[in-house]
Each structure stands twice: as structure tokens, then as C-alpha cells.
Design a protein around this motif. Structure first.
Motif, mmCIF file in Angstrom:
data_model
loop_
_atom_site.group_PDB
_atom_site.id
_atom_site.type_symbol
_atom_site.label_atom_id
_atom_site.label_comp_id
_atom_site.label_asym_id
_atom_site.label_seq_id
_atom_site.Cartn_x
_atom_site.Cartn_y
_atom_site.Cartn_z
ATOM 1 N N GLN A 124 46.407 37.772 34.364
ATOM 2 C CA GLN A 124 45.138 37.135 34.706
ATOM 3 C C GLN A 124 44.762 36.092 33.665
ATOM 4 O O GLN A 124 45.015 36.258 32.472
ATOM 5 C CB GLN A 124 44.045 38.200 34.799
ATOM 6 C CG GLN A 124 42.681 37.663 35.219
ATOM 7 C CD GLN A 124 41.726 38.756 35.622
ATOM 8 O OE1 GLN A 124 42.135 39.741 36.232
ATOM 9 N NE2 GLN A 124 40.459 38.601 35.293
ATOM 10 N N ASN A 125 44.141 35.004 34.144
ATOM 11 C CA ASN A 125 43.630 33.984 33.233
ATOM 12 C C ASN A 125 42.231 33.578 33.670
ATOM 13 O O ASN A 125 41.595 34.268 34.479
ATOM 14 C CB ASN A 125 44.590 32.793 33.146
ATOM 15 C CG ASN A 125 44.767 32.065 34.478
ATOM 16 O OD1 ASN A 125 43.931 32.166 35.366
ATOM 17 N ND2 ASN A 125 45.855 31.320 34.601
ATOM 18 N N SER A 127 46.691 37.469 38.529
ATOM 19 C CA SER A 127 48.101 37.364 38.887
ATOM 20 C C SER A 127 48.451 38.473 39.867
ATOM 21 O O SER A 127 47.657 39.389 40.124
ATOM 22 C CB SER A 127 48.982 37.484 37.641
ATOM 23 O OG SER A 127 49.243 38.846 37.343
ATOM 24 N N CYS A 128 49.651 38.395 40.396
ATOM 25 C CA CYS A 128 50.092 39.389 41.379
ATOM 26 C C CYS A 128 50.356 40.746 40.747
ATOM 27 O O CYS A 128 50.538 41.733 41.468
ATOM 28 C CB CYS A 128 51.339 38.893 42.104
ATOM 29 S SG CYS A 128 52.755 38.592 41.018
ATOM 30 N N TYR A 129 50.398 40.835 39.420
ATOM 31 C CA TYR A 129 50.717 42.093 38.755
ATOM 32 C C TYR A 129 49.491 42.821 38.207
ATOM 33 O O TYR A 129 49.636 43.874 37.583
ATOM 34 C CB TYR A 129 51.715 41.845 37.619
ATOM 35 C CG TYR A 129 53.047 41.335 38.106
ATOM 36 C CD1 TYR A 129 53.787 42.035 39.058
ATOM 37 C CD2 TYR A 129 53.575 40.134 37.620
ATOM 38 C CE1 TYR A 129 54.997 41.556 39.518
ATOM 39 C CE2 TYR A 129 54.796 39.659 38.074
ATOM 40 C CZ TYR A 129 55.502 40.378 39.016
ATOM 41 O OH TYR A 129 56.707 39.898 39.470
ATOM 42 N N GLU A 159 43.992 45.393 39.498
ATOM 43 C CA GLU A 159 42.861 45.016 40.340
ATOM 44 C C GLU A 159 42.742 43.492 40.326
ATOM 45 O O GLU A 159 42.701 42.888 39.261
ATOM 46 C CB GLU A 159 41.560 45.643 39.833
ATOM 47 C CG GLU A 159 41.518 47.153 39.966
ATOM 48 C CD GLU A 159 40.179 47.722 39.557
ATOM 49 O OE1 GLU A 159 39.199 46.942 39.464
ATOM 50 O OE2 GLU A 159 40.105 48.945 39.325
ATOM 51 N N ASP A 160 42.684 42.902 41.494
ATOM 52 C CA ASP A 160 42.552 41.454 41.630
ATOM 53 C C ASP A 160 41.084 41.137 41.854
ATOM 54 O O ASP A 160 40.524 41.435 42.912
ATOM 55 C CB ASP A 160 43.415 40.972 42.798
ATOM 56 C CG ASP A 160 43.416 39.464 42.966
ATOM 57 O OD1 ASP A 160 42.527 38.798 42.403
ATOM 58 O OD2 ASP A 160 44.308 38.953 43.664
ATOM 59 N N ASP A 214 46.863 38.541 45.504
ATOM 60 C CA ASP A 214 46.554 38.324 46.921
ATOM 61 C C ASP A 214 45.106 37.908 47.159
ATOM 62 O O ASP A 214 44.836 36.979 47.922
ATOM 63 C CB ASP A 214 46.878 39.580 47.728
ATOM 64 C CG ASP A 214 48.371 39.742 47.968
ATOM 65 O OD1 ASP A 214 49.025 38.755 48.346
ATOM 66 O OD2 ASP A 214 48.890 40.853 47.778
ATOM 67 N N ARG A 215 44.145 38.598 46.520
ATOM 68 C CA ARG A 215 42.752 38.208 46.736
ATOM 69 C C ARG A 215 42.492 36.816 46.176
ATOM 70 O O ARG A 215 41.833 35.992 46.815
ATOM 71 C CB ARG A 215 41.803 39.227 46.099
ATOM 72 C CG ARG A 215 40.339 38.851 46.279
ATOM 73 C CD ARG A 215 39.386 39.834 45.664
ATOM 74 N NE ARG A 215 38.027 39.301 45.669
ATOM 75 C CZ ARG A 215 36.988 39.887 45.083
ATOM 76 N NH1 ARG A 215 37.148 41.030 44.436
ATOM 77 N NH2 ARG A 215 35.796 39.325 45.124
#
Length: 323
Positions: free
Chosen positions: A113-114, A119-121, A124-125, A153-154
Motif C-alpha cells: 500500500q502507498n 496493493s493486491c497483497y 484489507e484493501d 481489487d477495491r
């Protein structure tokens, strides 16, 4: 016109000769994954020198006219791309500055995440951030392709809806056909197609699974994806890593953000480099794809769209700032 939506390896004269042997009119490269602004500027400088040294084989493209001219002259156009937004260093003005330097494709997040989103990994998105929305608006304004390949995905779904221009997922596959975090869920692909974007299908074994085993199996992946979201929204994004080493892979997976093991698209059971499919070890092997797609039942017009026409259409709508 044959176009590869994404490659991530090292380029040299041999790699350029392989691009020409495969008949590629355009390829998007990877000049940054964790690099900051100055490191990415240095990479652009190296690419300008490399292009000058090999001007008989390649040229750096800024417009689709550049791409078409390169292809007509028997050369390959290179679209400069990054697989992260780290080069802009969370500064909105840097989007335009890098566009002025020739950057035409930017992935919003890489493997963590940035400030733009997840990110996909991520477990929690949390979705596209306010800054992410501003960056997309700026990319739309200047004419830079939004890429969502490693994006959660989100965040991907939010980005597709936030963008005023079609976006790319230039090297991923449908998760319903091979279950991997790097691949995209149906609702993301539905939104991508609804907003006229393009998915570049990859041969990378870690995310293609059994579809990477043979060219015929990969054509089955193309056929099933085209049936799902339409031929117009499918292209090739090989994710070929020519001349890459384990040191390169470790940098891509770990960057500067962890001391622990990171497997990226791999796993504890497959921690190292995986061999390229026997049928696609260099760009020269792209030459076999059109015939295989025709044999799989696609028409000549559909094959042209899948092998490059769809990417060229998206580039016109984004890079050339057409309405």
C-alpha cells in the motif's frame, strides 16, 4: 501492429533484436518499481542513451503517431512505464513533470500500500485515497495511462470509476480462471470492460498457472477471457523478464520496505525464479501468437485487435488526449 503491454526485464541490443524478430511495433517497459524521482530520472536518461545507440531498432514513443511511425519503419516503439507511483514522491506536480520527460504509463501501486491506495497483497484493501483520485485526474489531464496490474481489487474498482479515460490492467489474468491475488476479480473486469479499458493477459507461470503450459492453453485463456469481457478489452501483457536475475527479483519483491522474506507472485513453495514457458522465452516468440489465435477460432480482425489493435486504441484515447 503487435504490442506487448508490459515487460519488466533488462533491455539491450539483443533484446531489441528479439523485439524485431517478434514483429513488435510497441512495448511498454518498466523503468521503476521502488525508485524515487531522481532514480527514475536517471533511468529515463539511460533509456534515451540506449535508444540513441540502437536507433535502427527502437525509438521512445510519446504519441500513437510515434508508435505507428516506428512500426512502419521496421522499428519498435518503447512506451516508458513504471510499476509504481514512487517516482512522483507523493507530489502531484511530479505527474506532469515526468510526463514531460516521456513517461506514458504509471501503475498506481506495486506490492504494498502507498499514498494512492492498496496493493493486491494487502489483507484489507481500503480503496483509492483522496490523493489517488487527484493523481488519476492529473494523469487523465496530461495523457498518462493508469495501470492497475498490481493494485488491489477495491482500489482498482475505485480507480476505474474515478478515471475519465480508459485504464489498463496491462499484465494480469482473470482470477476466476486462475485463483491468485495478482489476478482480477469478475467485478473489476466487468467495470474495466464497461469503461472501455484493456486487460493484458500474461504468460507468467505464477499467475497464469496451467494456461502457461503451452501456446494452445494460453490461447484458451485468451478465448475464455474474450468470451467473458469481449475481444475489444483483451490484449497481450507478457510480463516477460528478459535477462533478469534473482537479485533483480529480490529488489522487485522487497524493495527498501522490509528485511523479511517476500515472495511476490511466488510463494514459500515457489520462492525463486520460475522458468519462462518454453513457447515464450523471448520477444521473438510473439511471432507465433497471431497464427495460434487464428487456429483457436479468432478471425483475422479479432486477432489484430488482440495482438495490438486494442492497445493502440486505448493509447489514442489516453496518450493522445482524444475525446
Amino acid at each position: 501492429m503487435r504490442i506487448d503491454g508490459l515487460q519488466c526485464g533488462h533491455f539491450n541490443r539483443q533484446a531489441f533484436e528479439e523485439l524485431r524478430a517478434g514483429g513488435l511495433g510497441c512495448v511498454t517497459n518498466t523503468i521503476a518499481v521502488w525508485e524515487n524521482a531522481s532514480e527514475t530520472m536517471a533511468a529515463i536518461g539511460r533509456w534515451r542513451h540506449l535508444a540513441r545507440e540502437n536507433a535502427d531498432l527502437v525509438t521512445i514513443a510519446r504519441t500513437t503517431a510515434d508508435i505507428e511511425a516506428a512500426d512502419a519503419s521496421g522499428r519498435t516503439a518503447v512506451l516508458l512505464g513504471t510499476q509504481n507511483s514512487s517516482p512522483i514522491e507523493d507530489r502531484i506536480d511530479f505527474v506532469e513533470l515526468f510526463h514531460d520527460m516521456g513517461l506514458r504509463v504509471m501503475q498506481l501501486t506495486y506490492n504494498i500500500q502507498n499514498a494512492l491506495g492498496s496493493s493486491c497483497y494487502e489483507p484489507e484493501d481500503s480503496g483509492l485515497t483522496r490523493f489517488g483520485r487527484n493523481v488519476i485526474a492529473e494523469m487523465n489531464r496530461v495523457g498518462m495511462v493508469v495501470d492497475l496490474s498490481h493494485v488491489g481489487d477495491r482500489t482498482s474498482y475505485d480507480a476505474i470509476l474515478a478515471s475519465q479515460r480508459p485504464v489498463a490492467i496491462n499484465h494480469a489474468n482473470p482470477r476466476e480462471l486462475f485463483d491468485h491475488a495478482r489476478n482480477k476479480r469478475p467485478e473489476v473486469l466487468d467495470a474495466l470492460a464497461e469503461h472501455d479499458g484493456v486487460l493484458g493477459l500474461s504468460m507468467y507461470p505464477n499467475i497464469a498457472g496451467p494456461y502457461a503450459d503451452t501456446l494452445d492453453k494460453w490461447c484458451e485463456l485468451v478465448a475464455r477471457t474474450a468470451e467473458r469481457i469481449g475481444v475489444r478489452h483483451v490484449g497481450v501483457g507478457s510480463d516477460l523478464g528478459r535477462f533478469m536475475t534473482m537479485t533483480d527479483l529480490d529488489w522487485m519483491r522487497r524493495g527498501r520496505w522490509t528485511h523479511g522474506p517476500e515472495y511476490g507472485a511466488g510463494s514459500p513453495d515457489r520462492p525463486g525464479m520460475v522458468e519462462d514457458p518454453e513457447w515464450f522465452t523471448t520477444s521473438a516468440d510473439f511471432a507465433a501468437i497471431p497464427g495460434a489465435l487464428r487456429a483457436a477460432g479468432f478471425s483475422a480482425e479479432e486477432t489484430e485487435a488482440l495482438c495490438g489493435g486494442n492497445w493502440l486504441r486505448l493509447y489514442r484515447e489516453v496518450i493522445d488526449l482524444t475525446s
